[in-house]
Design a protein around this motif. Structure first.
Motif, PDB file in Angstrom:
ATOM      1  N   ASP A 131       0.837  -1.196   0.000  1.00 41.59           N
ATOM      2  CA  ASP A 131       0.000   0.000   0.000  1.00 41.59           C
ATOM      3  C   ASP A 131       0.876   1.251   0.000  1.00 41.59           C
ATOM      4  O   ASP A 131       1.957   1.274   0.605  1.00 41.59           O
ATOM      5  N   ASN A 132       0.393   2.296  -0.662  1.00 42.90           N
ATOM      6  CA  ASN A 132       1.036   3.614  -0.621  1.00 42.90           C
ATOM      7  C   ASN A 132       2.513   3.550  -1.006  1.00 42.90           C
ATOM      8  O   ASN A 132       3.375   4.099  -0.316  1.00 42.90           O
ATOM      9  N   SER A 133       2.807   2.908  -2.144  1.00 41.27           N
ATOM     10  CA  SER A 133       4.202   2.657  -2.528  1.00 41.27           C
ATOM     11  C   SER A 133       4.778   3.651  -3.531  1.00 41.27           C
ATOM     12  O   SER A 133       5.978   3.888  -3.532  1.00 41.27           O
ATOM     13  N   PHE A 134       3.932   4.216  -4.409  1.00 39.55           N
ATOM     14  CA  PHE A 134       4.472   4.920  -5.568  1.00 39.55           C
ATOM     15  C   PHE A 134       4.079   6.401  -5.593  1.00 39.55           C
ATOM     16  O   PHE A 134       2.942   6.767  -5.329  1.00 39.55           O
ATOM     17  N   ASP A 135       5.086   7.219  -5.957  1.00 38.88           N
ATOM     18  CA  ASP A 135       4.854   8.652  -6.124  1.00 38.88           C
ATOM     19  C   ASP A 135       4.158   8.950  -7.445  1.00 38.88           C
ATOM     20  O   ASP A 135       3.393   9.903  -7.543  1.00 38.88           O
ATOM     21  N   LEU A 136       4.465   8.149  -8.459  1.00 42.53           N
ATOM     22  CA  LEU A 136       3.893   8.366  -9.792  1.00 42.53           C
ATOM     23  C   LEU A 136       3.584   7.021 -10.427  1.00 42.53           C
ATOM     24  O   LEU A 136       4.426   6.119 -10.443  1.00 42.53           O
ATOM     25  N   ILE A 137       2.377   6.882 -10.936  1.00 42.42           N
ATOM     26  CA  ILE A 137       1.971   5.688 -11.682  1.00 42.42           C
ATOM     27  C   ILE A 137       1.498   6.146 -13.057  1.00 42.42           C
ATOM     28  O   ILE A 137       0.730   7.104 -13.175  1.00 42.42           O
ATOM     29  N   VAL A 138       1.954   5.449 -14.087  1.00 45.38           N
ATOM     30  CA  VAL A 138       1.525   5.738 -15.456  1.00 45.38           C
ATOM     31  C   VAL A 138       0.739   4.533 -15.966  1.00 45.38           C
ATOM     32  O   VAL A 138       1.252   3.411 -15.982  1.00 45.38           O
ATOM     33  N   CYS A 139      -0.496   4.774 -16.374  1.00 41.20           N
ATOM     34  CA  CYS A 139      -1.375   3.703 -16.854  1.00 41.20           C
ATOM     35  C   CYS A 139      -2.004   4.171 -18.163  1.00 41.20           C
ATOM     36  O   CYS A 139      -3.150   4.622 -18.201  1.00 41.20           O
ATOM     37  N   TYR A 140      -1.240   4.066 -19.227  1.00 43.08           N
ATOM     38  CA  TYR A 140      -1.659   4.550 -20.539  1.00 43.08           C
ATOM     39  C   TYR A 140      -2.080   3.396 -21.435  1.00 43.08           C
ATOM     40  O   TYR A 140      -1.305   2.470 -21.679  1.00 43.08           O
ATOM     41  N   HIS A 141      -3.311   3.452 -21.918  1.00 45.98           N
ATOM     42  CA  HIS A 141      -3.841   2.482 -22.875  1.00 45.98           C
ATOM     43  C   HIS A 141      -3.713   1.047 -22.349  1.00 45.98           C
ATOM     44  O   HIS A 141      -3.221   0.159 -23.026  1.00 45.98           O
ATOM     45  N   VAL A 142      -4.188   0.890 -21.112  1.00 44.65           N
ATOM     46  CA  VAL A 142      -4.182  -0.411 -20.435  1.00 44.65           C
ATOM     47  C   VAL A 142      -5.590  -0.816 -20.008  1.00 44.65           C
ATOM     48  O   VAL A 142      -6.023  -1.944 -20.248  1.00 44.65           O
ATOM     49  N   LEU A 143      -6.337   0.085 -19.393  1.00 48.30           N
ATOM     50  CA  LEU A 143      -7.623  -0.269 -18.789  1.00 48.30           C
ATOM     51  C   LEU A 143      -8.628  -0.805 -19.800  1.00 48.30           C
ATOM     52  O   LEU A 143      -9.482  -1.620 -19.453  1.00 48.30           O
ATOM     53  N   GLU A 144      -8.533  -0.359 -21.056  1.00 49.07           N
ATOM     54  CA  GLU A 144      -9.462  -0.851 -22.082  1.00 49.07           C
ATOM     55  C   GLU A 144      -9.206  -2.306 -22.448  1.00 49.07           C
ATOM     56  O   GLU A 144     -10.007  -2.926 -23.148  1.00 49.07           O
ATOM     57  N   PRO A 162      -0.422   8.783  -0.767  1.00 51.42           N
ATOM     58  CA  PRO A 162      -1.470   9.784  -0.538  1.00 51.42           C
ATOM     59  C   PRO A 162      -1.256  11.085  -1.299  1.00 51.42           C
ATOM     60  O   PRO A 162      -2.218  11.745  -1.701  1.00 51.42           O
ATOM     61  N   ASN A 163      -0.004  11.470  -1.500  1.00 50.25           N
ATOM     62  CA  ASN A 163       0.290  12.696  -2.250  1.00 50.25           C
ATOM     63  C   ASN A 163       0.807  12.391  -3.655  1.00 50.25           C
ATOM     64  O   ASN A 163       1.371  13.267  -4.327  1.00 50.25           O
ATOM     65  N   GLY A 164       0.627  11.148  -4.112  1.00 54.59           N
ATOM     66  CA  GLY A 164       1.130  10.742  -5.415  1.00 54.59           C
ATOM     67  C   GLY A 164       0.185  11.114  -6.553  1.00 54.59           C
ATOM     68  O   GLY A 164      -0.909  11.646  -6.340  1.00 54.59           O
ATOM     69  N   THR A 165       0.613  10.807  -7.775  1.00 52.65           N
ATOM     70  CA  THR A 165      -0.157  11.131  -8.977  1.00 52.65           C
ATOM     71  C   THR A 165      -0.238   9.913  -9.883  1.00 52.65           C
ATOM     72  O   THR A 165       0.751   9.207 -10.067  1.00 52.65           O
ATOM     73  N   LEU A 166      -1.414   9.683 -10.427  1.00 54.74           N
ATOM     74  CA  LEU A 166      -1.614   8.657 -11.449  1.00 54.74           C
ATOM     75  C   LEU A 166      -2.006   9.360 -12.741  1.00 54.74           C
ATOM     76  O   LEU A 166      -2.951  10.163 -12.771  1.00 54.74           O
ATOM     77  N   LEU A 167      -1.271   9.074 -13.816  1.00 48.69           N
ATOM     78  CA  LEU A 167      -1.586   9.601 -15.138  1.00 48.69           C
ATOM     79  C   LEU A 167      -2.182   8.469 -15.963  1.00 48.69           C
ATOM     80  O   LEU A 167      -1.564   7.411 -16.100  1.00 48.69           O
TER      81      LEU A 167
END
Length: 245
Positions: A131-144, A162-167
């Motif tokens: 839990d709460n491991s990453f500052d930035l996660i990139v998930c591009y063209h995956v969920l579909e 908690p203060n991270g960002t997901l793109l």
């Protein structure tokens, strides 16, 4: 010409060898495109023109980046690239994988399909990270590609700091989300979802609602106007996600 050459290359060079030799092959190919009108945000090569493919937009001849890759890296470099951050990237383009490996960050790339360069093969619906491991996660063209997309969203929420960002980004359509899990053949998925391994097409509002229900604060950013210098696609949409407070 580019498509034919790519098809021929893939037909006789094994995938692992192709990944290894690709930078050198692309460098040679890119020499005929060198100039001063445009510049790739990833490899910084100056070009007189891009390789123009209608269904993928403009491709960098030197690193192979698509428009969405270049826009993504510009967004990251301008807003989220800090030393020592911890990054998780799902199915990254080869150009971005190589770029990330040169940064002073802890970078993990994962791809379940085996079609991309990666360090891990994580199931996005059951990510083996704390839990709460990453500052930035990139998930591009995956969920579909993921039938259990709500489970994937909840897992992404769990491992984001908690203060991270997901793109995130997917293809979009107007109206409602279109999904039908009885459609299973590659031929029918291509017909209905525009790619053989897609299981749905999101709408912007539909994806926003699912992400909000999964615990994210969602900002939908649309990039308007043309940018010929960097070869960006007009009106591209990127989801910028934070954990709800």
């Amino acid at each position: 010409m580019y498509d034919r050459l790519k098809k021929i290359t893939h037909s006789f060079i094994p995938k692992k060898l192709l990944f290894k030799t690709e930078p050198s092959l692309r460098f040679i190919w890119s020499l005929m495109y060198r100039g001063s009108k445009s510049e790739c945000t990833i490899c910084k090569t100056k070009l007189r023109e891009w390789i123009d493919l209608s269904h993928h937009g403009k491709i960098c001849p030197n690193c192979g980046s698509l428009s969405r890759d270049r826009r993504l890296w510009q967004l990251i470099e301008n807003n989220y690239l800090e030393n020592a951050i911890k990054v998780l990237d799902f199915s990254p383009s080869r150009s971005l994988y190589r770029k990330w490996k040169k940064q002073n960050v802890t970078y993990k790339a994962t791809d379940l399909s085996g079609d991309f360069i990666s360090d891990n093969q994580y199931d996005i619906t059951a990510i083996p990270e704390s839990d709460n491991s990453f500052d930035l996660i990139v998930c591009y063209h995956v969920l579909e590609h993921v039938i259990e997309d709500i489970s994937a969203m909840k897992e992404l929420h769990r491992i984001l700091k908690p203060n991270g960002t997901l793109l995130a980004q997917t293809p979009f359509k107007d109206g409602e989300i279109y999904e039908d899990y009885t459609i299973t053949s590659e031929q029918e998925r291509l017909k209905h979802f525009e790619q053989e391994d897609h299981v749905r097409i999101y709408s912007v509002e539909g994806l926003k609602n699912r992400l909000t229900q999964s615990g994210f604060e969602v900002t939908v950013k649309q990039f308007e106007g043309k940018d010929i210098i960097h070869g960006f696609t007009e009106n591209e949409i990127v989801f910028i996600l934070k954990k709800q407070e």
